[in-house]
Each structure stands twice: as structure tokens, then as C-alpha cells.
Design a protein around this motif. Sequence first.
Motif, PDB file in Angstrom:
ATOM      1  N   LYS A  74       0.825  -1.205   0.000  1.00  0.00           N
ATOM      2  CA  LYS A  74       0.000   0.000   0.000  1.00  0.00           C
ATOM      3  C   LYS A  74       0.864   1.262   0.000  1.00  0.00           C
ATOM      4  O   LYS A  74       0.491   2.294  -0.562  1.00  0.00           O
ATOM      5  N   LEU A  75       2.029   1.145   0.634  1.00  0.00           N
ATOM      6  CA  LEU A  75       2.940   2.283   0.682  1.00  0.00           C
ATOM      7  C   LEU A  75       3.788   2.391  -0.578  1.00  0.00           C
ATOM      8  O   LEU A  75       4.646   3.278  -0.690  1.00  0.00           O
ATOM      9  N   GLY A  76       3.588   1.465  -1.547  1.00  0.00           N
ATOM     10  CA  GLY A  76       4.314   1.497  -2.810  1.00  0.00           C
ATOM     11  C   GLY A  76       5.648   0.793  -2.794  1.00  0.00           C
ATOM     12  O   GLY A  76       6.418   0.894  -3.754  1.00  0.00           O
ATOM     13  N   ASN A  77       5.922   0.009  -1.728  1.00  0.00           N
ATOM     14  CA  ASN A  77       7.200  -0.698  -1.619  1.00  0.00           C
ATOM     15  C   ASN A  77       7.038  -2.162  -2.038  1.00  0.00           C
ATOM     16  O   ASN A  77       7.097  -3.071  -1.202  1.00  0.00           O
ATOM     17  N   ASP A  78       6.825  -2.406  -3.345  1.00  0.00           N
ATOM     18  CA  ASP A  78       6.552  -3.765  -3.825  1.00  0.00           C
ATOM     19  C   ASP A  78       7.739  -4.699  -3.604  1.00  0.00           C
ATOM     20  O   ASP A  78       7.559  -5.875  -3.251  1.00  0.00           O
ATOM     21  N   GLY A  79       8.920  -4.208  -3.831  1.00  0.00           N
ATOM     22  CA  GLY A  79      10.095  -5.056  -3.642  1.00  0.00           C
ATOM     23  C   GLY A  79      10.236  -5.508  -2.197  1.00  0.00           C
ATOM     24  O   GLY A  79      10.502  -6.687  -1.911  1.00  0.00           O
ATOM     25  N   LEU A  80      10.040  -4.583  -1.281  1.00  0.00           N
ATOM     26  CA  LEU A  80      10.114  -4.919   0.141  1.00  0.00           C
ATOM     27  C   LEU A  80       8.995  -5.880   0.530  1.00  0.00           C
ATOM     28  O   LEU A  80       9.195  -6.781   1.365  1.00  0.00           O
ATOM     29  N   ALA A  81       7.831  -5.715  -0.085  1.00  0.00           N
ATOM     30  CA  ALA A  81       6.711  -6.624   0.197  1.00  0.00           C
ATOM     31  C   ALA A  81       7.086  -8.063  -0.153  1.00  0.00           C
ATOM     32  O   ALA A  81       6.783  -9.003   0.596  1.00  0.00           O
ATOM     33  N   GLY A  82       7.747  -8.255  -1.299  1.00  0.00           N
ATOM     34  CA  GLY A  82       8.177  -9.597  -1.691  1.00  0.00           C
ATOM     35  C   GLY A  82       9.180 -10.192  -0.722  1.00  0.00           C
ATOM     36  O   GLY A  82       9.102 -11.389  -0.375  1.00  0.00           O
ATOM     37  N   LEU A  83      10.125  -9.379  -0.274  1.00  0.00           N
ATOM     38  CA  LEU A  83      11.110  -9.864   0.699  1.00  0.00           C
ATOM     39  C   LEU A  83      10.442 -10.270   2.009  1.00  0.00           C
ATOM     40  O   LEU A  83      10.819 -11.263   2.644  1.00  0.00           O
ATOM     41  N   ILE A  84       9.439  -9.493   2.418  1.00  0.00           N
ATOM     42  CA  ILE A  84       8.711  -9.810   3.655  1.00  0.00           C
ATOM     43  C   ILE A  84       7.979 -11.140   3.509  1.00  0.00           C
ATOM     44  O   ILE A  84       7.966 -11.969   4.431  1.00  0.00           O
ATOM     45  N   LEU A  85       7.359 -11.384   2.350  1.00  0.00           N
ATOM     46  CA  LEU A  85       6.654 -12.645   2.127  1.00  0.00           C
ATOM     47  C   LEU A  85       7.615 -13.833   2.166  1.00  0.00           C
ATOM     48  O   LEU A  85       7.298 -14.888   2.738  1.00  0.00           O
ATOM     49  N   LYS A  86       8.791 -13.671   1.562  1.00  0.00           N
ATOM     50  CA  LYS A  86       9.780 -14.760   1.591  1.00  0.00           C
ATOM     51  C   LYS A  86      10.243 -15.031   3.014  1.00  0.00           C
ATOM     52  O   LYS A  86      10.395 -16.191   3.417  1.00  0.00           O
ATOM     53  N   ARG A  87      10.466 -13.971   3.764  1.00  0.00           N
ATOM     54  CA  ARG A  87      10.870 -14.138   5.161  1.00  0.00           C
ATOM     55  C   ARG A  87       9.745 -14.796   5.965  1.00  0.00           C
ATOM     56  O   ARG A  87       9.992 -15.631   6.845  1.00  0.00           O
ATOM     57  N   GLY A  88       8.509 -14.442   5.626  1.00  0.00           N
ATOM     58  CA  GLY A  88       7.364 -15.041   6.306  1.00  0.00           C
ATOM     59  C   GLY A  88       7.278 -16.539   6.089  1.00  0.00           C
ATOM     60  O   GLY A  88       6.997 -17.302   7.022  1.00  0.00           O
ATOM     61  N   VAL A  89       7.536 -16.985   4.855  1.00  0.00           N
ATOM     62  CA  VAL A  89       7.519 -18.420   4.560  1.00  0.00           C
ATOM     63  C   VAL A  89       8.602 -19.148   5.348  1.00  0.00           C
ATOM     64  O   VAL A  89       8.400 -20.273   5.818  1.00  0.00           O
ATOM     65  N   GLU A  90       9.749 -18.502   5.526  1.00  0.00           N
ATOM     66  CA  GLU A  90      10.826 -19.111   6.319  1.00  0.00           C
ATOM     67  C   GLU A  90      10.436 -19.234   7.789  1.00  0.00           C
ATOM     68  O   GLU A  90      10.706 -20.251   8.423  1.00  0.00           O
ATOM     69  N   CYS A  91       9.800 -18.195   8.319  1.00  0.00           N
ATOM     70  CA  CYS A  91       9.490 -18.174   9.753  1.00  0.00           C
ATOM     71  C   CYS A  91       8.201 -18.912  10.091  1.00  0.00           C
ATOM     72  O   CYS A  91       8.064 -19.442  11.196  1.00  0.00           O
ATOM     73  N   ALA A  92       7.241 -18.939   9.165  1.00  0.00           N
ATOM     74  CA  ALA A  92       5.938 -19.564   9.424  1.00  0.00           C
ATOM     75  C   ALA A  92       5.572 -20.476   8.257  1.00  0.00           C
ATOM     76  O   ALA A  92       4.644 -20.194   7.492  1.00  0.00           O
ATOM     77  N   PRO A  93       6.293 -21.600   8.089  1.00  0.00           N
ATOM     78  CA  PRO A  93       6.080 -22.444   6.902  1.00  0.00           C
ATOM     79  C   PRO A  93       4.711 -23.114   6.840  1.00  0.00           C
ATOM     80  O   PRO A  93       4.306 -23.568   5.778  1.00  0.00           O
ATOM     81  N   ASP A  94       3.984 -23.171   7.955  1.00  0.00           N
ATOM     82  CA  ASP A  94       2.678 -23.839   7.919  1.00  0.00           C
ATOM     83  C   ASP A  94       1.532 -22.869   7.645  1.00  0.00           C
ATOM     84  O   ASP A  94       0.376 -23.294   7.571  1.00  0.00           O
ATOM     85  N   TYR A  95       1.820 -21.572   7.496  1.00  0.00           N
ATOM     86  CA  TYR A  95       0.760 -20.614   7.190  1.00  0.00           C
ATOM     87  C   TYR A  95       0.660 -20.494   5.671  1.00  0.00           C
ATOM     88  O   TYR A  95       1.358 -19.712   5.031  1.00  0.00           O
ATOM     89  N   VAL A  96      -0.253 -21.284   5.101  1.00  0.00           N
ATOM     90  CA  VAL A  96      -0.244 -21.488   3.646  1.00  0.00           C
ATOM     91  C   VAL A  96      -0.700 -20.276   2.849  1.00  0.00           C
ATOM     92  O   VAL A  96      -0.422 -20.185   1.648  1.00  0.00           O
ATOM     93  N   GLU A  97      -1.401 -19.347   3.482  1.00  0.00           N
ATOM     94  CA  GLU A  97      -1.798 -18.134   2.749  1.00  0.00           C
ATOM     95  C   GLU A  97      -0.574 -17.361   2.266  1.00  0.00           C
ATOM     96  O   GLU A  97      -0.635 -16.647   1.259  1.00  0.00           O
ATOM     97  N   LEU A  98       0.545 -17.505   2.957  1.00  0.00           N
ATOM     98  CA  LEU A  98       1.778 -16.848   2.519  1.00  0.00           C
ATOM     99  C   LEU A  98       2.237 -17.382   1.167  1.00  0.00           C
ATOM    100  O   LEU A  98       2.762 -16.628   0.332  1.00  0.00           O
ATOM    101  N   TYR A  99       2.054 -18.688   0.930  1.00  0.00           N
ATOM    102  CA  TYR A  99       2.455 -19.281  -0.347  1.00  0.00           C
ATOM    103  C   TYR A  99       1.608 -18.709  -1.487  1.00  0.00           C
ATOM    104  O   TYR A  99       2.121 -18.443  -2.581  1.00  0.00           O
ATOM    105  N   ILE A 100       0.322 -18.518  -1.221  1.00  0.00           N
ATOM    106  CA  ILE A 100      -0.555 -17.941  -2.248  1.00  0.00           C
ATOM    107  C   ILE A 100      -0.114 -16.512  -2.564  1.00  0.00           C
ATOM    108  O   ILE A 100       0.013 -16.123  -3.738  1.00  0.00           O
ATOM    109  N   ALA A 101       0.118 -15.713  -1.543  1.00  0.00           N
ATOM    110  CA  ALA A 101       0.523 -14.320  -1.753  1.00  0.00           C
ATOM    111  C   ALA A 101       1.873 -14.234  -2.461  1.00  0.00           C
ATOM    112  O   ALA A 101       2.064 -13.414  -3.379  1.00  0.00           O
ATOM    113  N   LEU A 102       2.820 -15.099  -2.060  1.00  0.00           N
ATOM    114  CA  LEU A 102       4.137 -15.073  -2.689  1.00  0.00           C
ATOM    115  C   LEU A 102       4.066 -15.536  -4.139  1.00  0.00           C
ATOM    116  O   LEU A 102       4.759 -14.991  -5.020  1.00  0.00           O
TER     117      LEU A 102
END
Length: 710
Positions: A558-586
Amino acid sequence: SLGNVKAARNLYARNIHRPFHEERERTEVYLAAAWLEEREFGNMQGAVTLLGAALRKCNDYSDDEGAKGSRSSNRILVALARLEERIAQKTNNVANRKQSGSILKHGGGDGSRDSLMRKRLMDACSRIETNRNKQQQHVPAGMRTSDYENDVAGDGRMYNAWANLEFKAGRPTEACRILKRAISQFPNDSYILHAAGKMDERIGNYEGARILYGKSLRISPSAPALVAYALLELNPNANGTSLANELAHKLDITNCTNAKKEKMGVDLNFETAKRLFNKALLIDPKHGPTYNAYGAALLNRNQISKARKLYERGINANCSDPASVYHGYAKVEIAFGNIDKAIRILRKGLEVVDQAERGGKFGNSCHETKGRDRSKFLFHSLGMLELNSNHVVAAHKVFERGIARHGNSSQLLLGLALCDVRLGNEDSARRFFKRSVQADRRHAHAWQAWGMMEMKGGNYEIAKELFEGGLRNEKRHGALWLTFANMQSRLGKYVSARQLFQDGIEKCTDHVPLYQGWSIMELKLGNYTHAKMLMGEALTLDKTQGSGWLVAATIEKKLGNDGLAGLILKRGVECAPDYVELYIALSEWEIARGRFDEARDILERGLEMDPRHAPLYHSLAELEARVFNLDGLAKLNKRAAEVFNSNALVPPKMSTRALGKKIQMGRAKALKADQLETNLDRSNPNQNTKSSYMDPDSIIESMRSVMDDE
């Protein structure tokens, strides 16, 4: 033992007034007869009459002074006080229903039943002290005072019942004072020393608890006291014990640093606890709670094969409390996703408990025998496993059996209500929700689940009353604050929602979803800076909550930081691998950049984590259609057909396997969380972890509170 309760009742009626050789025998018969009247016939007043008659027949009873404190009269007084508490609770619930036709306007009783019980116990303890002082003035010649006390004084169970009542009312200091008063009267009573140790441990006085446990064990070594001492050694807040230091001297590692001890593979507290557990089993090889606690300690250290062998040893020992052993064994299998095996173990446990009860294995002192009611935990865990495996009808039958045996158990009634919700029987669900909160006003999950059902049905005012009723009775339940605040937010009542979020965080400072929920609301309202700040606090508390990473990525987008958003999603998958909505978003983030193969791999990883998450199939199907992969679509369709079944009465083939996989991922996440060095304080007993804010029908929640009072 043959199930003919009417014949048993007649037998008691014919023989209860005959002369007995010992007072203890008469007390046992009266207690058993009173239990039969209450449990099998619902005749509480008849049970009161029997206990009153038993009290009057005690050798130490007089019309002027009542009972003077023998073991028999103490047992009867405690049983009578507890029975009167149950009667008062039932009467209070009936009065509430008559006044309003609903329980929604009543946040709980007026405390009269607690006052009644407290007065009875206080008076009894005062009589004990008065009469003991008189007795000690006439100690027979040649007899030591301590010997005379053991001969005539009885025990301190009256004080323990009184102390537990004070603790339940939120007066722990007063509870400790009462138990110290009991010790002054009964300094050689190992039972009361053990009880006082447990109370000190509850309020954080760990050194005091150690001293009391030690005194209890020196007077009379017992398995329960050894188990309590072992669990104290395992408490991370109670490190630096004398027993652990003694062991360090024996191993010649006193001057080693903690890092060196860890490198050597030495866990002094665990080794100390193991010695205590083994001593307990040496004293009583049939003590079920020892196997349960010891096995749980092994499980927490991933010593799975040892835990399994221990529980199998407990089963072969034919324990006096088999439910503890079978329940602990099932938890080992649940922790590693072996759901089918866990279900078989729990079913076998119930079968063994049935056989034990029919054979009279639990004895006649039914008012005081914990083993008789332990099967309640087996019913609850089995029912929740069946329910979360989508075996809804099977779960319904399990909960019905449990309620038939244990009556108004709030947990079992909630389970039955949740089954009816799944089956679409909302009227029946309401009846069971109502009975659940009547049975335990502080059962926050029951209030929450009932409110959620009404909220989903559009009955917002009723849901509001339910949430408010739950919070009046239990203010430190983060999920209840969260659900109420979310409902107000959805209704556009943002001022009210903000206040609920704020109040909830003040009461439950470590409940991460409250921060997340508030952040999401501010995000929807366009308050991105506030939303980002709240989500930052949530992720600081716990990096393993996948929804937090998802919201954080959305805020950056929303703040226009698309690149940072992608990095956050990748980090999220590493930290919370069982939260499958992250895989859809990534995957969507990758597709937006034209990387279709990477997106497919991400979605496949998500399906490995949760093969029953339908949106993953939808996302993968859209991707295959987008690239015209018809073979991939056909395979995906076949794969989905094997997993899903629209008929709730027929469980899908892979349901238990899917639940097992989900639990395995949750365990892996917990292990990874330690590696990530999160700021989550896992040693805080008041902290709301994931298990405390998932939906009430979560299997993890069902594993949380059982076997607490060993």
C-alpha cells in the motif's frame, strides 16, 4: 460393578445402618452411597442426608460442638462442603434461568455458594484447633506429643480444601497462610506439606516449595510428591536448585560454564527430574500421573522412542489411573501427526477405564478418587481429534458418551455444541453452548464459540451479549477480546473496536493476534503508519505468526514498496512455513513478475504443508489455466477429488493424514522459532501462545489444559 445401580442402592439401604468394626469402614460405605445418589440418580438432597447421617455417627461428633477433627469426620465434612457447593451452583443457575429465561444477563453467581463453603470449612478448622489444644494438654504418660498427634488428630485435608477455595477466589496469600496454619497443627502430615509446597509453587515461591516438598518426602516418600518436585525442577523459572547443584558436584562439572555443560550434553535440571521420576516409579510402579509427567518431559526434549517405551511400560504395569498413561501416550503420537494411532490409543484407554470402573478398581471413596473422573480427558481429546479430522458424527458420539458418564462437563458440552455447528443443527448447538457456560462461567472458549455462531448468523446483539458475558467472567482471554473487537469493526463501530483492542492488549499483553487485528483495521481505514507500528510490535513478539507477515507485506504494498513486500513474504515463509496463505501471496507476487515456474513451485510447497487448503488448489488451477497446461489441470482435479468430500457425514479418506501433516508443521515451526531467536517468552505461564487463540475447536487447544491437577 455390574452396572445395576438400583440393586446397589437397595444393598446400601439394607446394610448402611448395621454395626461396623471400624469407623473408617462406615465412612467408606456412606461416601459411596452418597456418591451413588448424586451421580446415578441425581438426588443431591439424598446425598446430603446420607453425609449428614455419617457425620453424626462419627465417634468425635457431638450435637453441641459438631465434629472435632478425626480423619473420618474430616473426609465427610470436605465431601459435604463440596456437595453443597455443587447444589448452590445448580440452584444459582436455575434461578438465573427463571429470572430472565436466559443466562446472557448474568455474569456469574453472587458468591453465596463460596461463602457457604468457606464458613463451613473455617468453622471446622477452628473446632479442630480447639479440640487439639485440649487433647494435647492430656498427652498420656510415656507417649511423645508427635505420636499422640498421629494417633488422634486426623489430617489437614480440611485446611487444604479451604486454601484451594481461597486460591480459586484470587487470594493466594490467604491460601498460603491457611496451609501454614495447617502445618502448625499437623507438622508431620506429609499430605499437607505437599499441598503447601504446591501452593508456594503457584505463587512463585520456588525455594519455599522445595523446602516443603523435601519435608514431605522425608516424612513419607510418595509418588505424587516426587512428581511435584520433578516438575518444579523442570520449571525454567525455578533454576539453580540444591538438587541440581548436588548432581553437578557428583558429575564434577560445578565450575563449568552453561555453554560447556550444553556442549557436554548435560541438562542438570532434566537429569535431576529424571532421578525423581524414577524414584516415584520405584515407590509406586502403578502411579499413572508419574508416567504422564515423565513421558511429557521426554517428549519436550524430542526423546520420542524413550517416551513411547515409558508409556508402554505404564500400560503393561496396569496402573491404578490408566487414563493418565493412555492420554500421555496419545499426546506423543499427536505431536508427530500420527492421528490414526492416537485415536486408537484413546479408544483403548476408554475401554480400559470402563473395565476398571466395572471391576471396582477405583474403590469406594468415589468423592475423592481422581482416577474415576480422569476418563473425561480421554473423551475430550478423542472427540476433538475426531472433529478436527472431519469425523463429525464419530466425534458427536464420543462427546455424547462422555456427557452420559460425566454429566455437565463444560469442555465436553462445548465439544458437542461444536459438532452440532458443523452439522448445521444450530438450535441444538445453542442448548449445548448454554449448558457449557452454565457449567463453567469462566470457560471463555464456550462464550467465544457461541458468540461466533450467532455473529455468523447475523445475530449481532446476541453475540455482543455473549462476548460481554464471557469477558465479565474471564478478562484475560485474548481471543475473546479479539473476536468482539473484530465484530465491532465489521459493523463500522471503529471507536468501540479500538477501545476493545486497547483493553484487550492491556489485559493480555502477549496476545499477538490482538496487535494483528488492530493493525488490519487501521490498514483498512488507510492509517498505514499506525498499522505498520502495530504489526511491528506483533512480529517483535512472535515471528512465527504467518498472518503478521502477510499483513506487513500488504502494508508495504500500500505504501508502494513492492520489492520490500516480496522480501517480507519470503521471510514469512521461512518463519511460518505452515501458514499457507503466505504461499498464495508469494506466488501472486512471482506471477506479477512473469515467473510462472517459481510460482508453481511455491504453490506445490504450500500443498505439501496443507493438502486440504482449497484456495491453494484454486490458485494452482488458475496458474495452469493461464499457461494452458491442460495435463496439469487434469492431474490437479484428480488430486483434489481424492482429498475433498462434500458430505460431512462421510469423512474424506485423507482427513486424519491432513490433520497429522498440519500438526507436524506446527511442531516444526515451534522448533524453528527457537532457532530464529524470537522474543517470545516461552517460559511465561500466563502467555497466550498460538493454542490459546485458534478457533475453539482446535485440537491444539484440546491438548492444553488436561492433566493439570496431578
